[in-house]
Design an enzyme around this catalytic site. Sequence first.
Site, short mmCIF file in Angstrom:
data_model
loop_
_atom_site.label_atom_id
_atom_site.label_comp_id
_atom_site.label_asym_id
_atom_site.label_seq_id
_atom_site.Cartn_x
_atom_site.Cartn_y
_atom_site.Cartn_z
N GLN A 1 0.88 -1.19 0.02
CA GLN A 1 0.18 -0.04 -0.09
C GLN A 1 0.86 1.24 -0.08
O GLN A 1 0.38 2.47 -0.43
CB GLN A 1 -0.87 -0.01 1.23
CG GLN A 1 -0.12 0.17 2.66
CD GLN A 1 -1.34 0.14 3.77
OE1 GLN A 1 -1.66 -1.20 4.13
NE2 GLN A 1 -1.58 1.09 4.43
N CYS B 1 -5.30 0.61 4.11
CA CYS B 1 -5.38 -0.88 4.35
C CYS B 1 -6.50 -1.46 4.44
O CYS B 1 -6.92 -2.51 3.84
CB CYS B 1 -4.67 -1.01 5.60
SG CYS B 1 -5.60 0.03 7.20
N HIS C 1 -5.26 -0.96 11.79
CA HIS C 1 -4.49 -1.59 10.50
C HIS C 1 -5.43 -2.61 10.25
O HIS C 1 -5.90 -3.59 10.91
CB HIS C 1 -3.53 -1.90 10.83
CG HIS C 1 -2.59 -2.45 9.51
ND1 HIS C 1 -2.54 -1.91 8.31
CD2 HIS C 1 -1.89 -3.55 9.29
CE1 HIS C 1 -1.96 -2.49 7.48
NE2 HIS C 1 -1.65 -3.65 7.98
#
Length: 339
Positions: free
Chosen positions: A141, A147, A282
């Site tokens: 990414q 994410c 995340h």
Amino acid sequence: MAIPKTLLFAVLVCLCLCSAVLAARELSDDAAMVARHERWMAQYGRVYKDDAEKARRFGVFKANVAFIESFNAGNHKFWLGVNQFADLTNDEFRATKTNKGFIPSTTRVPTGFRYENVNIDTLPATVDWRTKGAVTPIKDQGQCGCCWAFSAVAAMEGIVKLSTGKLISLSEQELVDCDVHGEDQGCEGGLMDEAFKFIIKNGGLTTESNYPYAAADNKCKSVSNSFASIKGYEDVPANNEGALMKAVANQPVSVAVDGGDMTFQFYKGGVMTGSCGTDLDHGIVAIGYGKASDGTKYWLLKNSWGTTWGENGFLRMEKDISDKRGMCGLAMEPSYPTA
């Protein structure tokens, strides 16, 4: 009794020699570390704005290497390595968009859970969706806090393969650019469930090759046709690793974790165990589970930080721990798309 001058002189000479040897060793160690930093910079294409910044980053790099080596000298089930984050302090790492991309849900509307009545005793002992061809290669990414898009797309790629027999890399960038009218905000963060909602409303996603990743927020491009679609999504019951196991045994599942600890920053291999935060920041995807040679049960997860992080981009985290939230909170907000 007076110390003979010759003895005193000999002691002083010895002390001076020892100091010189230590100083020389320190200089040699520093020179070796400088050379190591230069090699690391070349490997990751790192360029600093001036000598002062380079000196500061070298200090951080040196401290991180010391932490990694000290940790690896201990008795742990996993180990750390020098990776692309080695010149960032942990506070800086926590603040990067690489790590800050998942926005925890404030309200989750209850959904069905199709695997509710699955008998956990009938599930396979190990699952690895890579071996079933349901996992695309590791992606990166970069410095974009999306994410959430990589996690949602990875879960979708899995269910599309399982329902159609075709594994195709789908477009995260379409989500980054086009899913911006709700809670998802491209490189500024988002949620996997919101991504699934957009994909359903959008009629699917196009391929990675048709709408390639740019690691930046761009204007939404008109796509004539979507390659793959989903019908819905469901949330796994929260804080229940047994329920998560039922889901992962049937398809890849999006999960959120706290990825801010130094052990997560520099994870290289093994089964991550021990203390870990639960401030979800995340999004990754659970693609299996199993048991290590020492008997430690683990979750197998796919990250989106390239292949230089972790086990060639993948991660194993301890499974069925005493904290119901799971390792680093992975059991708090799992979800998956349906086809």
